[in-house]
Design a protein around this motif. Structure first.
Motif, PDB file in Angstrom:
ATOM      1  N   ASN A  61       5.572  -3.748   1.909  1.00  0.00           N
ATOM      2  CA  ASN A  61       5.695  -4.507   0.767  1.00  0.00           C
ATOM      3  C   ASN A  61       6.287  -3.647  -0.336  1.00  0.00           C
ATOM      4  N   PHE A  62       7.727  -3.851  -0.707  1.00  0.00           N
ATOM      5  CA  PHE A  62       8.282  -2.846  -1.726  1.00  0.00           C
ATOM      6  C   PHE A  62       7.309  -2.596  -2.873  1.00  0.00           C
ATOM      7  N   GLU A  63       6.603  -3.495  -3.122  1.00  0.00           N
ATOM      8  CA  GLU A  63       5.725  -3.292  -4.461  1.00  0.00           C
ATOM      9  C   GLU A  63       4.428  -2.693  -4.236  1.00  0.00           C
ATOM     10  N   CYS A  64       3.984  -2.601  -3.276  1.00  0.00           N
ATOM     11  CA  CYS A  64       2.760  -2.031  -3.010  1.00  0.00           C
ATOM     12  C   CYS A  64       2.531  -0.592  -2.864  1.00  0.00           C
ATOM     13  N   PRO A  65       1.736  -0.066  -3.636  1.00  0.00           N
ATOM     14  CA  PRO A  65       1.548   1.518  -3.844  1.00  0.00           C
ATOM     15  C   PRO A  65       1.290   2.190  -2.913  1.00  0.00           C
ATOM     16  N   SER A  66       0.458   1.666  -1.804  1.00  0.00           N
ATOM     17  CA  SER A  66      -0.035   2.489  -0.526  1.00  0.00           C
ATOM     18  C   SER A  66       1.214   2.415   0.187  1.00  0.00           C
ATOM     19  N   CYS A  67       2.062   1.492   0.207  1.00  0.00           N
ATOM     20  CA  CYS A  67       3.181   1.305   1.015  1.00  0.00           C
ATOM     21  C   CYS A  67       4.445   2.380   0.643  1.00  0.00           C
ATOM     22  N   GLN A  68       4.599   2.477  -0.580  1.00  0.00           N
ATOM     23  CA  GLN A  68       5.457   3.614  -1.278  1.00  0.00           C
ATOM     24  C   GLN A  68       4.899   4.914  -0.910  1.00  0.00           C
ATOM     25  N   LYS A  69       3.699   5.331  -0.940  1.00  0.00           N
ATOM     26  CA  LYS A  69       2.855   6.593  -0.481  1.00  0.00           C
ATOM     27  C   LYS A  69       3.444   6.797   1.070  1.00  0.00           C
ATOM     28  N   SER A  70       3.190   5.837   1.838  1.00  0.00           N
ATOM     29  CA  SER A  70       3.200   5.985   3.085  1.00  0.00           C
ATOM     30  C   SER A  70       4.713   6.138   3.460  1.00  0.00           C
ATOM     31  N   HIS A  71       5.571   5.570   2.823  1.00  0.00           N
ATOM     32  CA  HIS A  71       7.143   5.569   3.147  1.00  0.00           C
ATOM     33  C   HIS A  71       7.449   7.024   2.745  1.00  0.00           C
ATOM     34  N   GLN A  72       7.056   7.332   1.646  1.00  0.00           N
ATOM     35  CA  GLN A  72       7.565   8.922   1.160  1.00  0.00           C
ATOM     36  C   GLN A  72       6.978   9.980   2.193  1.00  0.00           C
ATOM     37  N   GLU A  73       5.965   9.725   2.628  1.00  0.00           N
ATOM     38  CA  GLU A  73       5.173  10.666   3.659  1.00  0.00           C
ATOM     39  C   GLU A  73       5.851  10.678   5.174  1.00  0.00           C
ATOM     40  N   ILE A  74       6.423   9.463   5.610  1.00  0.00           N
ATOM     41  CA  ILE A  74       6.950   9.375   6.913  1.00  0.00           C
ATOM     42  C   ILE A  74       8.404   9.296   7.194  1.00  0.00           C
ATOM     43  N   LYS A  75       9.201   9.036   6.002  1.00  0.00           N
ATOM     44  CA  LYS A  75      10.572   8.651   6.044  1.00  0.00           C
ATOM     45  C   LYS A  75      11.488   9.567   6.696  1.00  0.00           C
ATOM     46  N   LYS A 118      21.380   0.539   3.882  1.00  0.00           N
ATOM     47  CA  LYS A 118      20.084  -0.228   3.808  1.00  0.00           C
ATOM     48  C   LYS A 118      18.900   0.831   3.625  1.00  0.00           C
ATOM     49  N   PRO A 119      18.929   1.814   4.427  1.00  0.00           N
ATOM     50  CA  PRO A 119      17.731   2.539   4.350  1.00  0.00           C
ATOM     51  C   PRO A 119      17.430   3.446   3.043  1.00  0.00           C
ATOM     52  N   GLU A 120      19.075   3.551   2.386  1.00  0.00           N
ATOM     53  CA  GLU A 120      19.119   4.438   1.474  1.00  0.00           C
ATOM     54  C   GLU A 120      18.602   3.739   0.056  1.00  0.00           C
ATOM     55  N   VAL A 121      18.852   2.467   0.237  1.00  0.00           N
ATOM     56  CA  VAL A 121      18.471   1.438  -0.826  1.00  0.00           C
ATOM     57  C   VAL A 121      16.888   1.339  -0.817  1.00  0.00           C
ATOM     58  N   MET A 122      16.485   0.948   0.487  1.00  0.00           N
ATOM     59  CA  MET A 122      15.206   0.907   0.702  1.00  0.00           C
ATOM     60  C   MET A 122      14.212   2.110  -0.056  1.00  0.00           C
ATOM     61  N   ASP A 123      14.855   3.308   0.274  1.00  0.00           N
ATOM     62  CA  ASP A 123      14.330   4.419  -0.338  1.00  0.00           C
ATOM     63  C   ASP A 123      14.280   4.586  -1.610  1.00  0.00           C
ATOM     64  N   GLN A 124      15.373   4.350  -2.484  1.00  0.00           N
ATOM     65  CA  GLN A 124      15.161   4.377  -3.900  1.00  0.00           C
ATOM     66  C   GLN A 124      14.589   3.131  -4.439  1.00  0.00           C
ATOM     67  N   ILE A 125      14.440   2.180  -3.726  1.00  0.00           N
ATOM     68  CA  ILE A 125      13.316   1.154  -4.385  1.00  0.00           C
ATOM     69  C   ILE A 125      11.797   1.565  -4.158  1.00  0.00           C
ATOM     70  N   PHE A 126      11.688   2.109  -3.167  1.00  0.00           N
ATOM     71  CA  PHE A 126      10.233   2.605  -3.094  1.00  0.00           C
ATOM     72  C   PHE A 126      10.253   3.768  -4.149  1.00  0.00           C
ATOM     73  N   GLN A 127      10.989   4.712  -4.232  1.00  0.00           N
ATOM     74  CA  GLN A 127      11.016   5.780  -5.187  1.00  0.00           C
ATOM     75  C   GLN A 127      10.851   5.453  -6.723  1.00  0.00           C
ATOM     76  N   GLU A 128      11.489   4.452  -6.732  1.00  0.00           N
ATOM     77  CA  GLU A 128      11.478   3.887  -8.528  1.00  0.00           C
ATOM     78  C   GLU A 128      10.326   2.519  -8.532  1.00  0.00           C
ATOM     79  N   GLN A 129       9.537   2.610  -7.737  1.00  0.00           N
ATOM     80  CA  GLN A 129       8.683   1.503  -7.687  1.00  0.00           C
ATOM     81  C   GLN A 129       7.770   1.399  -9.012  1.00  0.00           C
ATOM     82  N   GLN A 130       7.323   2.386  -9.527  1.00  0.00           N
ATOM     83  CA  GLN A 130       6.588   2.383 -10.648  1.00  0.00           C
ATOM     84  C   GLN A 130       7.375   1.741 -11.888  1.00  0.00           C
ATOM     85  N   SER A 131       8.726   2.016 -12.096  1.00  0.00           N
ATOM     86  CA  SER A 131       9.606   1.497 -13.117  1.00  0.00           C
ATOM     87  C   SER A 131       9.976   0.081 -12.966  1.00  0.00           C
ATOM     88  N   TRP A 132      10.560  -0.353 -11.822  1.00  0.00           N
ATOM     89  CA  TRP A 132      11.056  -1.642 -11.616  1.00  0.00           C
ATOM     90  C   TRP A 132       9.781  -2.652 -11.497  1.00  0.00           C
TER      91      TRP A 132
END
Length: 202
Positions: A61-75, A118-132
């Protein structure tokens, strides 16, 4: 109070603290179990070669903090595995009641037809999760339009399919990742992901 009773009390509190630490630590560890990945549909965002030796399905889920953390680790490791032809990856955006902003985001991301963008956009969305995630609906739409996400796709049928799969596969939260027949719950570190990927390729 005698010295012996103090010693007993201190020992009891230390023992209780140790149990609390062990329980807290173990609850954060990822767990893996055997599942049949063939039963999981391709509904979602798919990347890579369908005939790759390893199939990875991620309920996220794009809004899930744990998903954001996992994404940054494994991308990075995941991208390399996809580009090399070793992995076929499916990202399933999973609706959760506590995340009220993500449905709008996923509808806009789904409108992208270019698999390279799409992967680039998804990455940006995860990176900027706390803002949006703190924006109201009007502000969120403006934020998405600034990313050229101006169109929305009706995902009602897709959400229903993914929701049904979460029930069948006992997906109780996000992120949950299936690597071939192994189910892993919780945020993955890069090291854990690489180890899991390597064991699936052997």
């Amino acid at each position: 109070m005698t010295k012996n009773r103090w010693v007993v009390l201190i020992g009891f509190f230390l023992f209780a603290a140790a149990l609390f630490y062990i329980f807290s630590y173990s609850s954060q560890e990822t767990t893996a179990s055997q599942h049949k990945i063939e039963s999981i549909s391709d509904t979602g965002y798919a990347f890579g070669n369908e005939t790759a030796p390893v199939k990875i399905v991620e309920f996220s889920n794009f809004e899930c903090p744990s998903c954001q953390k996992s994404h940054q680790e494994i991308k990075e490791a995941l991208k390399q595995a996809i580009d090399s032809g070793a992995v076929y990856y499916i990202f399933k955006h999973t609706s959760l009641d506590q995340f009220t902003k993500s449905p709008l985001v996923s509808e806009r991301v789904a409108s992208l037809e270019d698999d390279e963008t799409k992967p680039e956009v998804m990455d940006q969305i995860f990176q900027e999760q706390q803002s949006w995630s703190k924006l109201n609906e009007k502000e969120l739409i403006e934020y998405l339009e600034e990313m050229n996400l101006t169109q929305a796709v009706d995902l009602e049928e897709e959400r229903a399919t993914i929701q049904e799969e979460t029930k069948e596969l006992n997906v109780s939260g996000t992120p949950t990742i299936f690597v071939n027949d192994k189910k892993v719950q919780g945020a993955l570190t890069e090291k854990a992901f690489k180890k899991l990927l390597q064991s699936s390729l052997e």
